[in-house]
Write a protein that holds these residues in place. Structure first.
Motif, PDB file in Angstrom:
ATOM      1  N   ARG A   1       0.814  -1.210   0.000  1.00  0.00           N
ATOM      2  CA  ARG A   1       0.000   0.000   0.000  1.00  0.00           C
ATOM      3  C   ARG A   1       0.855   1.270   0.000  1.00  0.00           C
ATOM      4  N   MET A   2       2.087   1.166   0.459  1.00  0.00           N
ATOM      5  CA  MET A   2       3.003   2.301   0.409  1.00  0.00           C
ATOM      6  C   MET A   2       3.628   2.322  -0.982  1.00  0.00           C
ATOM      7  N   GLY A   3       2.783   2.724  -1.960  1.00  0.00           N
ATOM      8  CA  GLY A   3       3.168   2.621  -3.356  1.00  0.00           C
ATOM      9  C   GLY A   3       3.976   3.811  -3.849  1.00  0.00           C
ATOM     10  N   ARG A   4       4.326   3.749  -5.128  1.00  0.00           N
ATOM     11  CA  ARG A   4       5.194   4.771  -5.724  1.00  0.00           C
ATOM     12  C   ARG A   4       4.888   4.911  -7.210  1.00  0.00           C
ATOM     13  N   ALA A   5       5.252   6.062  -7.736  1.00  0.00           N
ATOM     14  CA  ALA A   5       5.168   6.307  -9.179  1.00  0.00           C
ATOM     15  C   ALA A   5       6.191   7.383  -9.530  1.00  0.00           C
ATOM     16  N   ASP A   6       6.857   7.215 -10.654  1.00  0.00           N
ATOM     17  CA  ASP A   6       7.797   8.213 -11.163  1.00  0.00           C
ATOM     18  C   ASP A   6       7.206   8.803 -12.437  1.00  0.00           C
ATOM     19  N   ILE A   7       6.855  10.090 -12.381  1.00  0.00           N
ATOM     20  CA  ILE A   7       6.183  10.744 -13.500  1.00  0.00           C
ATOM     21  C   ILE A   7       6.882  12.062 -13.794  1.00  0.00           C
TER      22      ILE A   7
END
Length: 522
Positions: A67-73
């Motif tokens: 749930r401690m997610g990530r995204a690089d945008i």
């Protein structure tokens, strides 16, 4: 290195490790499969490896965190899950199981103020974890009587944590009867089983201050008017224990835990899903994966969503009532032009409505008529999370979950995101320059990620889903499987997820031989 710029944590009390739970196995398992590399799975793996087990963690995502997610945008490094870190000493307990400390792996910065509360009448209050700084702020905001009431409330919250933490949050139970203890009587005596908002009103008359110390009920999935005061321990975490942020973003926490576990010999299989568990009688003997592998095992820790857990085990739970999921949320990530006058790391924007907003999302299953929002600006602590000259904003709006809600997110999503931007820039105009929408996850999106009822907050902490009444971390009829994660004990949140991993490890191996600390109480 851990950086803490105010307060101290040297007053941690050392208590004997206690176990009120029945062990699932008579001998320590030597080979264990952990399904899921979220915080609970990582914690379980670290505690089990520290006790000499051979551990393999299977994670369907390509990175740890759950749930401690990530995204690089576009050169933004985004945290898509929790943004508030409290009680880092609980994470330190997991590192200590491997002979390490949080300071070996993470650079934690104290967030000060813990958050800023902004109200519809234009007033603002910076919330400090330091007692005198907060008392002065409350006196300037609402008068001397309210400042005295705050200090008394702080004492009550500290006592609540002292009574509750080790005996309730930090322990698993085999039945409601196992919770009968002196601590339970003390909890009754100090008002732990009264309504949260009524207890706070004993100390504070100003309705704005009441919100500051009760809005955390939404983390538990229950309106403050219906939540038990025992959950005011979340307000203790936010307003007394202090808030922290790891350099590199919240993703740095699971990355550090996974690195420590790997260095201790834990094997990780990322991008791999468990499709079935092979049984022999009442025992699981192997985990089968979508890559065609069969991993023999002595025991399993499952951190999956409850429906997936029961499916894998072929188990139908005994339930008088169906499980009640917590409300969901819309989480939107924005980029904007950086400003020297921008707000602190965390801001709570309260709308005019209060009781109505809870009724909207938990009872009527509709969007809040006048939303209250959490706005996190992680670049306030670590500017490297955004391109130079830009700020990164995380905005969370509570929303009905997919079970009670009838919102067509595909249709209404874009306009609702625009309303969130408008609400933020109206209260925090310094954030309104050159806004770009980076990412939005709504209840339909959470459901698409496999989260039950489209909520990242698992089961609501109603009375019938709390403490010994919450789904236990063992399953009837299965001898060597322990559960961890938000849907089992102790519940939802970063500290509790880490604790649940330890509790799962203790189900399989018993408590550690060394003493474990309870959190520092201020």
């Amino acid at each position: 290195m851990t950086t803490i710029t105010e307060g101290a944590t040297d007053d941690v009390r050392q208590l004997p490790a206690r176990s009120t739970t029945r062990l699932l196995m008579n001998t320590h398992p030597t080979k264990i499969v952990v399904v899921g590399a979220g915080l609970s799975g990582l914690s379980a793996a670290m505690h089990l490896a520290g006790r000499g087990a051979e551990v393999t963690v299977i994670e369907r995502q390509l990175t740890p965190g759950g749930r401690m997610g990530r995204a690089d945008i576009g050169h933004y490094r985004i945290d898509t899950g929790p943004t508030v870190l409290t009680m880092p000493e609980i994470i330190d307990d997991a590192f200590a199981a491997l002979g390490e400390s949080t300071a070996d792996r993470l650079d934690l910065m104290r967030v000060s103020p813990a958050f800023r509360a902004s109200f519809a009448d234009g007033s603002q209050l910076d919330v400090h974890s330091d007692a005198m700084a907060m008392a002065d702020a409350v006196e300037s905001f609402a008068g001397r009587d309210e400042a005295q009431g705050y200090l008394q409330l702080r004492d009550w919250l500290t006592e609540l944590c002292r009574v509750e933490f080790d005996g309730f949050i930090g322990s698993a139970f085999d039945s409601p009867m196992s919770q009968l203890s002196t601590d339970l009587l003390r909890l009754f005596a100090i008002g732990g089983f009264r309504r949260w908002d009524k207890v706070v009103r004993r100390f504070l008359a100003d309705e704005r201050l009441q919100r500051v110390f009760t809005f955390q009920a939404m983390y538990a999935g229950v309106p403050p008017q219906r939540a038990l005061a025992v959950y005011a321990v979340i307000a203790y975490m936010d307003t007394v224990a202090g808030v922290y942020f790891p350099r590199g973003g919240m993703r740095a926490i699971p990355d550090a835990m996974a690195a420590a576990a790997a260095d201790a010999g834990v094997q990780f299989r990322f991008g791999t899903a468990v499709t079935a568990l092979e049984r022999s009688g009442s025992r699981v003997v192997a985990a089968l994966t979508d890559t065609g592998d069969r991993l023999a095992t002595d025991a399993v820790v499952l951190t999956t969503e409850l429906p997936d857990t029961y499916r894998l085990l072929g188990h139908t739970p005994r339930q008088l009532f169906p499980p009640r999921p917590a409300p969901s949320a819309v989480v939107a990530q924005f980029g904007c032009r950086a400003s020297h006058s921008a707000p602190p790391h965390h801001s709570i924007i309260f709308g005019k409505a209060w009781r109505e907003c809870f009724r909207d999302i938990t009872g009527d299953g509709r969007l809040m008529s006048d939303p209250s929002l959490l706005v996190t600006r992680p670049t306030a602590s670590d500017p490297t999370l955004a391109p130079e000259g830009r700020d990164l904003l995380y905005v969370l709006a509570p929303a009905p979950n997919a079970q009670v809600g009838a919102v067509d997110w595909a249709t209404i999503g874009p306009s609702y995101t625009a309303q969130m931007v408008e609400a933020v820039t109206e209260q925090l105009p310094e954030l309104g320059e050159d806004i770009e929408i980076l990412d939005v996850v709504d209840p339909a999106g959470w459901a698409g990620q496999g989260l039950a009822a489209g909520t990242p907050f698992a089961l609501a902490h109603t009375f019938s889903q709390s403490g010994p009444f919450r789904p236990a971390n063992r399953v009837r009829g299965v001898d060597n499987v322990a559960l961890a994660g938000s849907s089992t004990v102790p519940g939802v949140g970063v500290p509790t997820a880490v604790i649940s991993g330890r509790l799962a490890a203790e189900r399989l191996t018993g408590p550690a031989a060394t003493r474990r600390p309870t959190p520092a109480l201020r």
